[in-house]
Design a protein around this motif. Structure first.
Motif, PDB file in Angstrom:
ATOM      1  N   SER A 281       0.819  -1.210   0.000  1.00 37.18           N
ATOM      2  CA  SER A 281       0.000   0.000   0.000  1.00 37.18           C
ATOM      3  C   SER A 281       0.853   1.259   0.000  1.00 37.18           C
ATOM      4  N   GLY A 282       2.192   1.093  -0.042  1.00 37.00           N
ATOM      5  CA  GLY A 282       3.082   2.232  -0.102  1.00 37.00           C
ATOM      6  C   GLY A 282       3.620   2.707   1.228  1.00 37.00           C
ATOM      7  N   GLU A 283       3.308   2.022   2.312  1.00 32.85           N
ATOM      8  CA  GLU A 283       3.826   2.431   3.626  1.00 32.85           C
ATOM      9  C   GLU A 283       5.317   2.131   3.724  1.00 32.85           C
ATOM     10  N   MET A 284       6.077   3.105   4.172  1.00 33.37           N
ATOM     11  CA  MET A 284       7.515   2.928   4.324  1.00 33.37           C
ATOM     12  C   MET A 284       7.791   2.189   5.638  1.00 33.37           C
ATOM     13  N   LEU A 285       8.470   1.048   5.527  1.00 30.53           N
ATOM     14  CA  LEU A 285       8.795   0.258   6.705  1.00 30.53           C
ATOM     15  C   LEU A 285      10.186   0.559   7.243  1.00 30.53           C
ATOM     16  N   CYS A 286      11.149   0.703   6.335  1.00 25.88           N
ATOM     17  CA  CYS A 286      12.523   0.908   6.763  1.00 25.88           C
ATOM     18  C   CYS A 286      13.334   1.453   5.593  1.00 25.88           C
ATOM     19  N   VAL A 287      14.295   2.314   5.893  1.00 24.67           N
ATOM     20  CA  VAL A 287      15.210   2.858   4.889  1.00 24.67           C
ATOM     21  C   VAL A 287      16.622   2.781   5.451  1.00 24.67           C
ATOM     22  N   ARG A 288      17.563   2.355   4.631  1.00 22.56           N
ATOM     23  CA  ARG A 288      18.962   2.303   5.035  1.00 22.56           C
ATOM     24  C   ARG A 288      19.829   2.912   3.930  1.00 22.56           C
ATOM     25  N   GLU A 289      20.916   3.581   4.327  1.00 23.62           N
ATOM     26  CA  GLU A 289      21.851   4.192   3.394  1.00 23.62           C
ATOM     27  C   GLU A 289      23.240   3.607   3.602  1.00 23.62           C
ATOM     28  N   ASP A 290      24.025   3.579   2.528  1.00 22.38           N
ATOM     29  CA  ASP A 290      25.397   3.104   2.630  1.00 22.38           C
ATOM     30  C   ASP A 290      26.134   3.451   1.342  1.00 22.38           C
ATOM     31  N   VAL A 291      27.465   3.508   1.436  1.00 21.04           N
ATOM     32  CA  VAL A 291      28.256   3.731   0.220  1.00 21.04           C
ATOM     33  C   VAL A 291      28.148   2.542  -0.727  1.00 21.04           C
ATOM     34  N   GLY A 292      27.790   1.386  -0.214  1.00 22.87           N
ATOM     35  CA  GLY A 292      27.612   0.192  -1.037  1.00 22.87           C
ATOM     36  C   GLY A 292      26.146  -0.164  -1.146  1.00 22.87           C
ATOM     37  N   ARG A 293      25.650  -0.315  -2.376  1.00 22.44           N
ATOM     38  CA  ARG A 293      24.229  -0.635  -2.555  1.00 22.44           C
ATOM     39  C   ARG A 293      23.884  -1.979  -1.927  1.00 22.44           C
ATOM     40  N   HIS A 294      24.840  -2.931  -1.982  1.00 20.09           N
ATOM     41  CA  HIS A 294      24.567  -4.237  -1.387  1.00 20.09           C
ATOM     42  C   HIS A 294      24.534  -4.148   0.136  1.00 20.09           C
ATOM     43  N   ASN A 295      25.331  -3.254   0.723  1.00 22.97           N
ATOM     44  CA  ASN A 295      25.308  -3.068   2.175  1.00 22.97           C
ATOM     45  C   ASN A 295      23.973  -2.481   2.630  1.00 22.97           C
ATOM     46  N   ALA A 296      23.444  -1.527   1.854  1.00 24.43           N
ATOM     47  CA  ALA A 296      22.165  -0.920   2.218  1.00 24.43           C
ATOM     48  C   ALA A 296      21.059  -1.967   2.269  1.00 24.43           C
ATOM     49  N   VAL A 297      21.071  -2.893   1.309  1.00 29.23           N
ATOM     50  CA  VAL A 297      20.053  -3.953   1.303  1.00 29.23           C
ATOM     51  C   VAL A 297      20.298  -4.934   2.448  1.00 29.23           C
ATOM     52  N   ASP A 298      21.558  -5.266   2.713  1.00 29.11           N
ATOM     53  CA  ASP A 298      21.849  -6.150   3.839  1.00 29.11           C
ATOM     54  C   ASP A 298      21.379  -5.540   5.157  1.00 29.11           C
ATOM     55  N   LYS A 299      21.536  -4.229   5.303  1.00 29.65           N
ATOM     56  CA  LYS A 299      21.068  -3.568   6.527  1.00 29.65           C
ATOM     57  C   LYS A 299      19.550  -3.699   6.668  1.00 29.65           C
ATOM     58  N   LEU A 300      18.841  -3.632   5.550  1.00 25.66           N
ATOM     59  CA  LEU A 300      17.393  -3.840   5.590  1.00 25.66           C
ATOM     60  C   LEU A 300      17.058  -5.263   6.022  1.00 25.66           C
ATOM     61  N   LEU A 301      17.753  -6.236   5.428  1.00 30.01           N
ATOM     62  CA  LEU A 301      17.481  -7.635   5.769  1.00 30.01           C
ATOM     63  C   LEU A 301      17.818  -7.911   7.219  1.00 30.01           C
ATOM     64  N   GLY A 302      18.910  -7.317   7.710  1.00 26.03           N
ATOM     65  CA  GLY A 302      19.270  -7.503   9.109  1.00 26.03           C
ATOM     66  C   GLY A 302      18.248  -6.885  10.038  1.00 26.03           C
ATOM     67  N   TRP A 303      17.744  -5.712   9.666  1.00 26.77           N
ATOM     68  CA  TRP A 303      16.671  -5.075  10.442  1.00 26.77           C
ATOM     69  C   TRP A 303      15.458  -5.996  10.517  1.00 26.77           C
ATOM     70  N   ALA A 304      15.120  -6.606   9.393  1.00 30.45           N
ATOM     71  CA  ALA A 304      13.959  -7.497   9.357  1.00 30.45           C
ATOM     72  C   ALA A 304      14.203  -8.751  10.187  1.00 30.45           C
ATOM     73  N   LEU A 305      15.390  -9.336  10.075  1.00 30.99           N
ATOM     74  CA  LEU A 305      15.690 -10.551  10.833  1.00 30.99           C
ATOM     75  C   LEU A 305      15.665 -10.281  12.333  1.00 30.99           C
ATOM     76  N   ARG A 306      16.304  -9.198  12.756  1.00 35.23           N
ATOM     77  CA  ARG A 306      16.384  -8.908  14.183  1.00 35.23           C
ATOM     78  C   ARG A 306      15.036  -8.525  14.771  1.00 35.23           C
ATOM     79  N   GLY A 307      14.102  -8.135  13.907  1.00 37.18           N
ATOM     80  CA  GLY A 307      12.752  -7.864  14.356  1.00 37.18           C
ATOM     81  C   GLY A 307      11.802  -9.022  14.123  1.00 37.18           C
ATOM     82  N   ASP A 308      12.362 -10.175  13.711  1.00 39.39           N
ATOM     83  CA  ASP A 308      11.594 -11.394  13.465  1.00 39.39           C
ATOM     84  C   ASP A 308      10.504 -11.159  12.414  1.00 39.39           C
TER      85      ASP A 308
END
Length: 302
Positions: free
Chosen positions: A200-227
């Motif tokens: 529906s367009g709701e923003m759940l989480c945003v991460r920034e990094d010099v590496g595009r792959h790191n930014a996505v990993d930070k999102l996945l880690g946020w999701a994992l640590r929040g179960d």
């Protein structure tokens, strides 16, 4: 999941899905540097803000696993997300502790550039083939793999059956929403961003990094640590191009839709088609290209 550094507990509440702006930086996110600015025939001296880039060594059960160049901040999420991407873990219960190790400077100050992840009892550590022979640069997340076979990670969840459907106008609005949440980019102009949105367009989480792959990993880690894994019925929006590794990371997180403001690579499109992921590129203004999974995009009858 307990968190500690050198025996000192870290109080870091895990944000809920409704708190996308929560940040937990550890170390410098930006660095000030004096520059000479030339414009037309005029030259001026000024202080400019640069995105910080520092090495992070990730250890697993005390053993060095990889080194990545990253922007400090959300390091625990980065380490956890990296292990999700590699198929090592898939739940917060798979991790016992994440802690900063001693990585002191000459004056004894902790650099916060070394992390050790301890797996929970009974969780199988990765095979030796996962280990990286050299550091991972901020622009490439797979080039340091010990073998090409290790790239073909087995996903824990199937995204092909995800029933999420999206209106084009909703997708078209995501780049601006992602851009508005890029706090460090506003100061430096030098960071990639990855944002997770609901159907529906709701923003759940945003991460920034010099590496595009790191930014996505930070999102996945946020999701994992929040179960929160798998991330069913969500959209991953990235600020740059859609590479093979980003498609793989989306699949590993159970994300069925990956949208990018730039182009995908040929291998990214092939992997997306193979795994049943919807891949969108050149999402700009009111237009976009649908490379795979067009059945998830709602179109008016012609």
């Amino acid at each position: 999941m307990p968190e500690a550094t050198g025996g000192r507990s870290l109080t870091r509440p895990i944000p809920g899905s409704g708190t996308p702006g929560t940040r937990r930086p550890m170390g410098r996110v930006t660095v000030q540097r004096r520059v000479l600015r030339l414009r037309d025939s005029a030259a001026t001296s000024r202080v400019d803000a640069l995105a910080a880039e520092e090495p992070l060594e990730i250890r697993l059960n005390g053993r060095p696993l990889t080194v990545t160049m990253r922007t400090p901040g959300d390091d625990f999420d980065l380490a956890a997300g990296f292990l999700v991407s590699e198929g090592v873990i898939g739940s917060a219960r798979d991790v016992d502790t994440i802690r900063y190790c001693a990585g002191a400077t000459a004056d004894g100050e902790n650099t916060y550039n070394v992390l050790d992840v301890r797996l929970a009892p009974g969780v199988t550590p990765p095979a030796v083939s996962l280990e990286r022979n050299f550091y991972t640069t901020s622009s490439c997340g797979v080039c340091g793999k010990a073998s090409l076979e290790a790239v073909a990670t087995v996903a824990r969840w199937e995204v092909a059956g995800d029933p999420v459907r999206l209106k084009p106008e909703l997708v078209a609005a995501l780049p601006d929403r992602l851009r508005s949440a890029q706090r460090v980019f506003d100061r430096t102009g030098g960071l990639h961003a990855a944002g997770l949105f609901t159907s529906s367009g709701e923003m759940l989480c945003v991460r920034e990094d010099v590496g595009r792959h790191n930014a996505v990993d930070k999102l996945l880690g946020w999701a994992l640590r929040g179960d929160r894994l798998p991330l069913t019925s969500t959209v991953l929006m990235v600020s740059g191009r859609a590479s093979f590794e980003l498609v793989q990371k989306a699949v590993m997180g159970g994300i069925a839709v990956l949208a990018a403001v730039s182009a995908p690579s040929s291998l990214a499109a092939e992997l997306a088609a193979e795994r049943g992921l919807t891949l969108l590129g050149f999402v700009r203004g009111t237009s976009m290209n649908v490379y795979t999974g067009e059945e998830r995009i709602i179109r008016e009858a012609v």
